[in-house]
Design a protein around this motif. Structure first.
Motif, PDB file in Angstrom:
ATOM      1  N   PHE A 226       0.959  -1.305   0.132  1.00  0.00           N
ATOM      2  CA  PHE A 226      -0.105   0.081  -0.090  1.00  0.00           C
ATOM      3  C   PHE A 226       0.671   1.371  -0.003  1.00  0.00           C
ATOM      4  O   PHE A 226       1.938   1.241   0.466  1.00  0.00           O
ATOM      5  CB  PHE A 226      -0.991  -0.132   1.287  1.00  0.00           C
ATOM      6  CG  PHE A 226      -1.973  -1.007   1.461  1.00  0.00           C
ATOM      7  CD1 PHE A 226      -3.296  -0.827   1.206  1.00  0.00           C
ATOM      8  CD2 PHE A 226      -1.588  -2.211   1.642  1.00  0.00           C
ATOM      9  CE1 PHE A 226      -4.163  -1.520   1.009  1.00  0.00           C
ATOM     10  CE2 PHE A 226      -2.472  -3.276   2.041  1.00  0.00           C
ATOM     11  CZ  PHE A 226      -3.990  -2.610   1.762  1.00  0.00           C
ATOM     12  N   TYR A 227       0.314   2.348  -0.443  1.00  0.00           N
ATOM     13  CA  TYR A 227       0.792   3.706  -0.086  1.00  0.00           C
ATOM     14  C   TYR A 227      -0.417   4.283   0.868  1.00  0.00           C
ATOM     15  O   TYR A 227      -1.350   3.916   0.963  1.00  0.00           O
ATOM     16  CB  TYR A 227       0.614   4.526  -1.570  1.00  0.00           C
ATOM     17  CG  TYR A 227       1.918   4.640  -2.446  1.00  0.00           C
ATOM     18  CD1 TYR A 227       3.230   4.017  -1.681  1.00  0.00           C
ATOM     19  CD2 TYR A 227       1.896   4.882  -3.664  1.00  0.00           C
ATOM     20  CE1 TYR A 227       4.455   4.108  -2.574  1.00  0.00           C
ATOM     21  CE2 TYR A 227       2.982   4.674  -4.438  1.00  0.00           C
ATOM     22  CZ  TYR A 227       4.369   4.431  -3.753  1.00  0.00           C
ATOM     23  OH  TYR A 227       5.369   4.284  -4.416  1.00  0.00           O
TER      24      TYR A 227
ATOM     25  N   PHE B 279      -5.165   4.337   3.239  1.00  0.00           N
ATOM     26  CA  PHE B 279      -4.047   3.255   2.714  1.00  0.00           C
ATOM     27  C   PHE B 279      -4.719   2.903   1.056  1.00  0.00           C
ATOM     28  O   PHE B 279      -6.023   2.414   1.259  1.00  0.00           O
ATOM     29  CB  PHE B 279      -4.187   1.868   3.245  1.00  0.00           C
ATOM     30  CG  PHE B 279      -3.325   2.192   4.511  1.00  0.00           C
ATOM     31  CD1 PHE B 279      -1.888   1.926   4.533  1.00  0.00           C
ATOM     32  CD2 PHE B 279      -3.705   2.743   5.729  1.00  0.00           C
ATOM     33  CE1 PHE B 279      -1.165   2.017   5.708  1.00  0.00           C
ATOM     34  CE2 PHE B 279      -2.901   2.895   6.884  1.00  0.00           C
ATOM     35  CZ  PHE B 279      -1.445   2.436   6.732  1.00  0.00           C
ATOM     36  N   THR B 280      -4.024   2.915   0.225  1.00  0.00           N
ATOM     37  CA  THR B 280      -4.477   2.437  -1.209  1.00  0.00           C
ATOM     38  C   THR B 280      -3.506   1.652  -1.539  1.00  0.00           C
ATOM     39  O   THR B 280      -2.319   1.581  -1.618  1.00  0.00           O
ATOM     40  CB  THR B 280      -4.230   3.837  -2.306  1.00  0.00           C
ATOM     41  OG1 THR B 280      -5.104   4.925  -1.672  1.00  0.00           O
ATOM     42  CG2 THR B 280      -4.671   3.172  -3.607  1.00  0.00           C
ATOM     43  N   MET B 281      -4.224   0.350  -2.025  1.00  0.00           N
ATOM     44  CA  MET B 281      -3.507  -0.872  -2.385  1.00  0.00           C
ATOM     45  C   MET B 281      -2.898  -0.653  -3.639  1.00  0.00           C
ATOM     46  O   MET B 281      -3.622  -0.304  -4.811  1.00  0.00           O
ATOM     47  CB  MET B 281      -4.289  -2.059  -2.493  1.00  0.00           C
ATOM     48  CG  MET B 281      -3.798  -3.384  -2.742  1.00  0.00           C
ATOM     49  SD  MET B 281      -4.894  -4.947  -2.736  1.00  0.00           S
ATOM     50  CE  MET B 281      -5.268  -4.821  -0.967  1.00  0.00           C
ATOM     51  N   LEU B 282      -1.442  -1.197  -4.014  1.00  0.00           N
ATOM     52  CA  LEU B 282      -0.845  -1.127  -5.121  1.00  0.00           C
ATOM     53  C   LEU B 282      -0.719  -2.610  -5.915  1.00  0.00           C
ATOM     54  O   LEU B 282      -0.896  -2.714  -7.040  1.00  0.00           O
ATOM     55  CB  LEU B 282       0.641  -0.574  -5.008  1.00  0.00           C
ATOM     56  CG  LEU B 282       0.701   0.654  -4.454  1.00  0.00           C
ATOM     57  CD1 LEU B 282       2.130   1.056  -4.006  1.00  0.00           C
ATOM     58  CD2 LEU B 282      -0.001   1.802  -5.230  1.00  0.00           C
ATOM     59  N   GLU B 283      -0.686  -3.596  -4.952  1.00  0.00           N
ATOM     60  CA  GLU B 283      -0.821  -4.855  -5.546  1.00  0.00           C
ATOM     61  C   GLU B 283      -0.882  -5.896  -4.088  1.00  0.00           C
ATOM     62  O   GLU B 283      -0.726  -5.625  -3.201  1.00  0.00           O
ATOM     63  CB  GLU B 283       0.540  -5.294  -6.296  1.00  0.00           C
ATOM     64  CG  GLU B 283       1.875  -5.051  -5.538  1.00  0.00           C
ATOM     65  CD  GLU B 283       3.066  -5.447  -6.233  1.00  0.00           C
ATOM     66  OE1 GLU B 283       3.738  -6.431  -6.250  1.00  0.00           O
ATOM     67  OE2 GLU B 283       3.225  -4.679  -7.356  1.00  0.00           O
TER      68      GLU B 283
ATOM     69  N   ASP C 205     -13.371   0.532  -4.683  1.00  0.00           N
ATOM     70  CA  ASP C 205     -13.244   2.041  -4.773  1.00  0.00           C
ATOM     71  C   ASP C 205     -12.429   2.431  -3.837  1.00  0.00           C
ATOM     72  O   ASP C 205     -11.656   3.601  -4.040  1.00  0.00           O
ATOM     73  CB  ASP C 205     -14.558   2.584  -5.228  1.00  0.00           C
ATOM     74  CG  ASP C 205     -15.299   2.367  -6.267  1.00  0.00           C
ATOM     75  OD1 ASP C 205     -14.597   1.652  -7.218  1.00  0.00           O
ATOM     76  OD2 ASP C 205     -16.522   2.337  -6.614  1.00  0.00           O
ATOM     77  N   ARG C 206     -12.561   2.351  -2.644  1.00  0.00           N
ATOM     78  CA  ARG C 206     -11.990   2.742  -1.393  1.00  0.00           C
ATOM     79  C   ARG C 206     -10.696   2.328  -1.453  1.00  0.00           C
ATOM     80  O   ARG C 206      -9.634   3.230  -1.011  1.00  0.00           O
ATOM     81  CB  ARG C 206     -12.661   2.417  -0.111  1.00  0.00           C
ATOM     82  CG  ARG C 206     -11.794   3.075   1.109  1.00  0.00           C
ATOM     83  CD  ARG C 206     -12.599   2.913   2.498  1.00  0.00           C
ATOM     84  NE  ARG C 206     -12.576   1.410   2.942  1.00  0.00           N
ATOM     85  CZ  ARG C 206     -13.376   0.548   2.836  1.00  0.00           C
ATOM     86  NH1 ARG C 206     -14.774   0.747   2.163  1.00  0.00           N
ATOM     87  NH2 ARG C 206     -13.289  -0.813   3.507  1.00  0.00           N
ATOM     88  N   VAL C 207     -10.452   0.994  -1.655  1.00  0.00           N
ATOM     89  CA  VAL C 207      -8.920   0.419  -1.615  1.00  0.00           C
ATOM     90  C   VAL C 207      -8.052   0.604  -2.625  1.00  0.00           C
ATOM     91  O   VAL C 207      -6.671   0.729  -2.618  1.00  0.00           O
ATOM     92  CB  VAL C 207      -9.073  -0.857  -0.854  1.00  0.00           C
ATOM     93  CG1 VAL C 207      -7.727  -1.742  -0.860  1.00  0.00           C
ATOM     94  CG2 VAL C 207      -9.532  -1.019   0.436  1.00  0.00           C
TER      95      VAL C 207
END
Length: 424
Positions: free
Chosen positions: A106-107, A113-117, A293-295
């Motif tokens: 995440f970033y 927190f936003t998931m990248l992979e 949409d949130r993550v």
């Protein structure tokens, strides 16, 4: 800057706490020269909420073959761009949803927190991260600081030990960390540090290449020792070159004489194309859509009809190989010329890469212990989950402007550190 970080940076006794920490020898050898000069601090509720989201996303990923392709794994693999040979293997191994074991990256921006992979697999780096937590708590100034702010952490290795004991049904199993022979030289230090972390918790662990795994009297053995659990650090990509050894492991697992942790079909879910499917609103309910949409940032399989849009939005997009890991092959549009970006997009269509919306993370102030100067660093938050739930963190960071890929293997500027939680 959160108040715990501000307090940490204001105390001269803490400036070189990481340098003073006495980490165990294999961890020191593995991380030599690659540690950030300070740990990070995060509100406990924020991190636990992130972990719950990671588990929910993993559960959704496990439903994709059935909900999108009626359980047809071959069609699912084709949509993800998986080679037909590998697809056939994965279809033969597929036996339901994945084990809840992996690390989502995440970033973080504020409390978001936003998931990248999502690395849905057992071949993960970072099991040893609590070695640094414990070592920092052995530094008197940091121990006092931790007590003052009631800092906490989750020991990833301890969570893995519990999972392996549950999976084996034994209180004291013998566990083999098994890697493909071809990869063992490159990953020996990583695996040695993981073995050290698990062993210090009382687990009986050996390290082996696939070629060292043998069968004797119906049981798997390594160097004459009977093995109860194989903690898998090989993937479906290693099957062809190591077919007899893999067959021995799979046969023992099927016979119930040894547990393979985790099953071989994890590539079905760690493939970034799975996130592209999940990002598509057609495959989720309204409630699931709210979670996604949130993550997850907008993520799509790169196709011809997206080329013009992606060319125009170069500054806001990043292209990633679907199946590579460790940051390999990742290209950020904002670090690429228009000419090179156009060539890359055409190549990405041919190779069925994914394209993802750029995420703008917050930075963390870090003191250079040599110069005393404070610089901004961008951290990536690795969040581990096991069958019992949240299982700790793995933090990597690069200096601001140090590149879009925050990964130790792909960026020489990257550094690792630990994260502690505090209660607001």
């Amino acid at each position: 800057m959160n108040p715990v970080t501000a307090r940490y940076l204001s105390d001269p006794a803490l400036v070189d706490a990481v340098g003073a920490a006495e980490v165990p020898p294999a961890y020191r050898r593995y991380r030599q020269g690659t540690l950030l000069s300070r740990p990070l601090f995060v509100p406990e509720d924020d991190l636990l909420s992130c972990a719950r989201d990671a588990i929910a996303v993993l559960d959704l990923l496990g439903t994709l073959p059935s909900r999108v392709f009626d359980g047809d794994v071959a069609r699912y693999c084709s949509a993800l761009g998986i080679d037909p040979v590998i697809s056939d293997l994965l279809a033969s191994y597929h036996d339901g949803p994945p084990v809840r074991y992996g690390r989502a990256d995440f970033y973080r921006d504020g409390s978001t927190f936003t998931m990248l992979e999502f690395n849905v697999a057992s071949d993960l780096g970072g099991l040893d991260n609590a070695s640094l937590h414990r070592a920092l708590l052995g530094v008197p100034a940091f121990a006092s600081f931790a007590a003052e702010h009631r800092l906490g952490y989750v020991d990833t290795a301890a969570a893995v030990v519990r999972s392996l004991r549950v999976a084996s049904g034994m209180s004291d199993p013998v566990v083999a960390l098994v890697c493909a022979d071809s990869d063992l030289p490159a990953y020996r230090d990583l695996l040695g540090s993981a073995l050290e972390a698990l062993s210090l918790l009382g687990l009986d662990v050996v390290l082996a290449g696939l070629g060292e795994v043998r069968t004797r009297s119906g049981r798997l053995v390594v160097g004459g020792r009977r093995i109860d659990v194989v903690l898998r650090y090989f993937t479906v990509d290693h099957v062809t070159a190591n077919a007899p050894a893999v067959a021995r492991v799979l046969r023992a697992h099927a016979d119930g004489t040894c547990v393979l942790f985790t099953p071989m079909d994890s590539s079905l879910y760690s493939n970034k194309g799975a996130l592209a499917l999940l990002s598509d609103a057609r495959w989720t309910s309204a409630e699931e859509r709210a979670l996604v949409d949130r993550v997850l940032p907008w993520t799509r399989r790169m196709t011809h009809d997206l080329v013009d849009r992606c060319f125009q939005e170069r500054e806001r997009l990043i292209v990633k190989p679907s199946r590579d890991f460790g940051g390999r092959g990742v290209v950020a549009g904002w670090e690429t010329s228009e000419e090179d970006w156009k060539v890359l997009l055409d190549e990405a269509v041919r190779r069925r890469y994914v394209v993802q919306r750029r995420v703008f993370p917050e930075t963390e102030p870090v003191v250079d212990v040599t110069t005393g100067e404070v610089g901004d660093w961008t951290p990536a938050w690795g969040v581990f989950v096991t069958p019992e739930g949240f299982a700790g963190t793995m933090i990597r960071a690069v200096p601001r402007g140090g590149g879009a890929v925050v990964n130790m293997g792909a960026n020489s500027k990257a550094r690792a550190t630990a994260a502690f939680t505090y209660r607001e």
